[in-house]
Scaffold this motif. Structure first.
Motif, short mmCIF file in Angstrom:
data_model
loop_
_atom_site.label_atom_id
_atom_site.label_comp_id
_atom_site.label_asym_id
_atom_site.label_seq_id
_atom_site.Cartn_x
_atom_site.Cartn_y
_atom_site.Cartn_z
N GLY A 142 1.52 -1.30 -0.23
CA GLY A 142 -0.46 0.40 0.58
C GLY A 142 1.24 1.34 -0.10
O GLY A 142 0.60 2.36 -0.93
N GLY A 143 1.87 0.84 0.90
CA GLY A 143 2.77 2.15 0.89
C GLY A 143 3.53 2.72 -0.56
O GLY A 143 3.67 3.56 -1.06
N ILE A 144 3.64 1.42 -1.35
CA ILE A 144 4.65 1.71 -2.52
C ILE A 144 3.34 2.29 -4.19
O ILE A 144 3.83 3.15 -4.08
CB ILE A 144 5.28 0.41 -3.06
CG1 ILE A 144 6.17 -0.29 -2.25
CG2 ILE A 144 5.86 0.96 -4.55
CD1 ILE A 144 6.82 -1.53 -2.71
N ILE A 145 1.92 1.94 -3.05
CA ILE A 145 1.04 2.40 -4.86
C ILE A 145 0.70 3.69 -3.83
O ILE A 145 0.14 4.34 -5.39
CB ILE A 145 -0.24 1.16 -4.34
CG1 ILE A 145 -0.13 -0.21 -5.28
CG2 ILE A 145 -1.33 1.44 -5.12
CD1 ILE A 145 -1.16 -1.06 -4.50
N GLY A 146 0.71 4.00 -2.93
CA GLY A 146 0.58 5.27 -2.20
C GLY A 146 1.19 6.36 -3.71
O GLY A 146 1.06 7.46 -3.61
N LEU A 147 2.08 5.97 -2.70
CA LEU A 147 3.70 6.47 -3.04
C LEU A 147 3.87 6.35 -4.97
O LEU A 147 4.50 7.95 -5.08
CB LEU A 147 4.83 6.50 -2.73
CG LEU A 147 5.30 6.72 -1.49
CD1 LEU A 147 6.47 6.22 -0.70
CD2 LEU A 147 5.09 8.26 -1.28
#
Length: 974
Positions: free
Chosen positions: A568-573
């Protein structure tokens, strides 16, 4: 945070008070034996749509005359702060977005889709946003600041108040003026005007202004100053009076500005102790230290100097090399005002057409690291208003003068076009991957000089390539590393030129009637019907394919509890603000309409010829609209309770299916006021007690990543703190993983969510012909209620706003004091006179951030302006020395979350004083001390108040008297 005066503020206050005290004895002697007069007794305003003496108007209105505007150095509406205590004008990342607040209420943020709570009118023509009033104004006759909702008269509804500016008219006698100013920051300002008759019935006037000034903020990376001035303004007028009963006034004006605005600086603990150790790097990075912040490590390692995170008032900033804040503003228009005395009634028509265009490049992360920018391309990024307005008013008397009636109609058609090319910078990918790696369990692999910010060892371990060492992500390790690499490659990607278009068409019918119940008792009744229709469409252009690729590769991992945080962190960024190539070429559209009745009722009693008492109730309104920001369509991850998380627009039906998420409702205010006005001889005192209740309060907040628009309401049921929880940090106070959805309220239980109440006192004393003292005090509690929700249906308040319940609004000081003194003594019998002028504004501390994070608190401060001069006979010339912010008070206008610059949310930052975890903060600074010298010359007596009012050819005293005679005690003596 304690709201105390600093050392500089105390000194400023004492010295400014001393200037008044020193002058008083001499002035008192001069006053002896003279009749005290007060020019405020003869100030005429049109706050109720007809000319009336200020002392007879049962409305809270501040009137500022030309002399005061000149003395305080007012070139735009910002300087009104010094003389109107209930008004606060500030600007942020673009002066086009300047915001005016009255009684603590105003429009927040940089989104042009939100209309202004405080409307600005210039010569009766509505300006589309209050920031347009930050342009040059030319020579002004007076300014009226109407406090409280204006829901009956005027062209446009305003929920907080109105700033109405009246420029000087053409005259039928030749006259002119000129002035030249030179000041620090190499400030050069030239202004001139000329008026006179062309024929017996036709007069003309032309005014012009040129100003150039260096900026007060230094970009040390690119060696250039920011927040400079380079502008010119020209205005031409024709006044045709073919008969005594008819007049035509044609006005044309144009403003051009090519300036670099607006840079920002980081805020450190030297400004606000609550920032604490947020601006310190974590040493070592792992484990994350209690006195450090991993985002500082990242910024430092990518090029940001550590010394830039403190001492904001060194007025130095580090802009990414090659980026700039070049801005271009063009504002022009034409209007025609017709006044026709038809005998039994008088007709006024005001027709206007205006075009306004602003293009503003920027280093949007406000750092030396290239994270986010808008390029300097006037075709790819701008905002433009094209506005046509027509107002008609018919006014007269009936029943032998017992009824003073007014009816009118208003129509406006406005096209708003916004083009945006906001893009991730050339270092965004590395910054984002380093932010991800440094902020948690992967910090041991942090390597800012390596691809993906991963050390060689870390890359091997995470990929499962080290024999005998399992990847912490199991079989998904290689896919996670590939996702980090794709994130690392997102550089110079984003919007190419998104296009937003909104057409607003509104019409209104109104009536405003004064019933003279007795010679001293009046009842005023007003009613307005408004129909507003807005059409919206947008087309996106975007080349961020990294978002699409990471969504496709990593979305399946969102159902795995062990992989969901990093995936989720990679997608969000990768997809911040819905910057995704999935939207490339996609168009959306929507429309909304509103029908609102607003109005006012006022009972006023002229107790004596000198004393007026009144009470009023009114309803005001500000239109709803569209959030012109694609980030509001959806979040990076859509995860309804109990359903499988999704990430793409296709998975939720496409962008058009989400277009309603851009809408926000109209703002409604109910207001109640009691007032007193006393005016006798040299003394005038105005007092108002007010309470205003706002439903659907339109709030625009930057949460560090995107702008949130919510219409804040209250809930009559107790939410038991569910509107104050957060889903940012599991170790933080009030953590609730479902905070975004808890705290809802039944639709039938929603009520007003903001209350502004308090007292205003304004006084003026003119004990001698050449001596005037003015003072004002505003005490306003402008607060959110407890138990808040995000809209009228009772949806939960966004967790980013969890500090709002029960607290004051941003930029809403509880206590504000203003004072001014003007002394123009004669110098013997030479015909020469002097000028000594000083004004002061004392502002109690307030929070400048709309999310009310305590790190954004601005301590109390005092601003003093002063002017001394020598003037020739009949003021044919004057030489003046002046200073604004005389004691160089340092203060901020608005503080905000530094874009994308937030560290890890894990312990130890769990103290409630750090509601943003390791979020760091930036601010737009107010101007420092400026000073200079001005030489003036004029060939008329328009500012010489010792010679009495100036009459024009047909219009009488001060050119304001109406053609319908007013009754004694109710306006201008007949």
């Amino acid at each position: 945070m304690p709201k105390r005066f600093g050392t500089t503020s105390r000194m400023s206050l004492m010295l400014s008070a001393g200037l008044v005290a020193m002058a008083s004895p001499a002035l008192a002697q001069e006053a002896a034996g003279e009749d005290g007069i007060n020019d405020s007794n003869t100030i005429v305003v049109v706050a109720q749509g007809r000319e009336q003496l200020l002392s007879d108007v049962p409305v809270a209105v501040s009137a500022v005359n030309a002399e005061t505007l000149e003395n305080t150095g007012a070139n735009d509406i910002r300087q009104l702060n010094q003389v109107v205590p209930s008004l606060l004008v500030s600007s942020t990342g673009n002066e086009a977005n300047g915001s005016a607040r009255i009684r603590g209420i105003g429009t927040v943020g940089d989104n042009p889709g939100l209309e202004s709570s405080v409307a600005v009118f210039i010569d009766g023509v509505y300006r589309s946003r209050s920031g347009i009033g930050l342009n040059e104004l030319g020579e002004i006759e007076r300014v009226e600041v109407l406090r409280g909702p204006q829901g009956t008269l005027f062209g446009r509804n305003a929920s907080a108040g109105i700033i109405s500016i009246y420029s000087k008219k053409p005259e039928f006698e030749f006259g002119g003026f000129g002035e030249a100013t030179y000041g620090n920051f190499d400030n050069i300002r030239l202004q001139a005007g000329l008026t006179g008759p062309i024929t017996q019935d036709l007069a003309a006037r032309i005014d012009g202004v040129f100003e150039k000034r260096d900026g007060f903020l230094q970009d040390v990376t690119n060696n250039i100053d920011l927040n400079n001035r380079n502008r010119y303004f020209v205005k031409g007028q024709l006044l045709w009076e073919p008969t005594d009963a008819v007049s035509f006034r044609l006005i044309m004006d144009y403003t051009n500005r090519d300036e670099r605005c607006c840079g920002a600086v980081y805020l450190g603990r030297d400004f606000n102790p609550l920032i604490g150790d947020l601006n310190n790097p974590s040493a070592p990075l792992t484990p994350l230290q209690a006195n450090g912040n991993n985002i500082i490590n990242v910024l430092r390692d990518l090029g940001q100097p550590l010394n830039s995170f403190n001492n904001p008032f060194s007025r130095q900033t580090n802009v990414t090399r090659g980026r700039n804040y070049n801005g271009s503003t063009k504002d022009g228009g034409i209007s025609l005002e017709v006044n026709w005395d038809m005998g039994g009634a008088s007709l006024t028509s005001i027709t206007g057409y205006r075009e306004y265009k602003n293009s503003q490049a920027g280093d949007i992360d406000y750092s030396a690291v290239d994270i986010l920018y808008r390029s300097d391309d006037e075709d790819a990024q701008f905002r433009q208003f094209k506005t046509f307005t027509q107002e008609l008013r018919l006014q007269g008397e009936a029943f032998e003068g017992k009824l003073d009636w007014l009816v009118g109609a208003y129509y406006a058609d406005e096209d708003l076009t916004v083009r945006d090319n906001l893009r991730f910078g050339n270092q965004y990918g590395r910054f984002a991957s380093c932010r991800l790696i440094s902020g948690g369990g992967l910090a041991g692999f942090y390597s800012p000089g390596s691809a993906g910010c991963l050390s060689a060892t870390g890359r091997a371990v995470l990929s499962g390539l080290v024999p005998g060492v399992a990847s912490p992500f199991g079989p998904a390790g290689a896919a996670i590393v590939a996702g980090i690499d794709r994130l690392d490659a997102i550089n110079n990607r984003g919007s190419i030129s998104d296009r937003y278009f909104q057409n607003s068409r509104n019409y209104a019918f109104f009536t405003h009637n004064i019933v003279h119940i007795t010679d001293r008792l009046d009842l005023t009744l007003g009613l307005r019907y408004t129909n507003e229709r807005k059409r919206f469409n947008a087309t996106f252009s975007n080349d961020n394919i990294g978002c699409v690729q990471n969504q496709a590769a990593l979305t399946p991992f969102l159902t795995n509890a062990g992989l969901a945080p990093v995936a989720g962190g990679i997608i969000g960024l990768s997809c911040q603000g819905n910057s995704t190539a999935e939207l490339n070429g996609v168009s959306i559209n929507d429309r909304r309409s509103e029908n609102e009745f607003t109005g006012t009722a006022v009972l006023s009693w002229k107790v004596t010829d000198d004393l007026l008492l009144y009470g009023s109730a009114s309803r005001g309104y500000k239109a709803g609209g569209f959030n012109l920001d694609r980030s509001a369509l959806k979040g990076p991850i859509v995860a309804p309770l109990g359903q499988v998380p999704t990430t793409t627009f296709a998975s939720v039906g496409g962008a058009q299916a989400l277009v309603r998420n851009l809408q926000f409702d109209q703002e409604i205010v109910d207001a109640f006021e009691l007032g007193m006005k006393y005016s006798s001889g040299p003394l005038t005192v105005n007092l108002a007690l007010f309470r205003q209740q706002f439903e659907n309060f339109q709030l625009n907040t930057f949460n560090g990543t995107v702008f949130l628009v919510q219409t804040v309401n209250g809930c009559s049921a107790n939410l038991n703190g569910a509107d104050r929880d957060q889903n940012l940090s599991p170790q933080g106070a009030n953590f609730n993983v479902n905070a975004a959805t808890t705290g809802a309220c039944a639709p039938g239980d929603t009520t007003y969510g903001v209350v502004a109440q308090g007292v205003e006192l304004e006084a003026s004393i003119n004990p001698a012909r050449n001596f005037t003292v003015n003072g004002g005090v505003t005490y306003a509690q402008t607060k959110y209620r407890n138990n808040l929700v995000g809209n009228k249906t009772g949806a939960a308040l966004d967790p980013a706003l969890r500090l709002l319940p029960g607290d004051n609004l941003s930029n809403a000081p509880e206590l504000t004091l203003t004072g001014s003194m003007a002394w123009t003594p004669d110098i013997g019998d030479s015909g020469l006179s002097g000028l000594v002028y000083v004004d002061t504004r004392v502002t109690e501390g307030f929070n400048t951030g709309s999310d009310l994070f305590p790190q954004k608190e601005q301590p109390s401060f005092v601003v003093v302006n002063a002017r001394v001069g020598l003037r020739g006979p009949d003021q044919k010339w004057a030489l003046e020395l002046w200073a604004q912010n005389l004691f160089n008070e340092d203060f901020t206008q608005v503080a905000f979350n530094s874009p994308f610059q937030a560290g890890g949310t894990t312990a130890p930052f769990v103290d409630p004083q750090f509601p943003g975890g390791r979020q760091i903060f930036s601010a737009f600074l107010a101007e420092p001390r400026t000073y200079g010298v001005t030489l003036r010359t004029r060939s008329d007596n328009s500012l010489d108040l010792t010679k009495g009012p100036v009459c024009t050819r047909r219009r009488g005293l001060l050119s304001f008297w109406p053609s319908v005679p007013l009754r004694p005690g109710r306006g201008v003596p007949a």
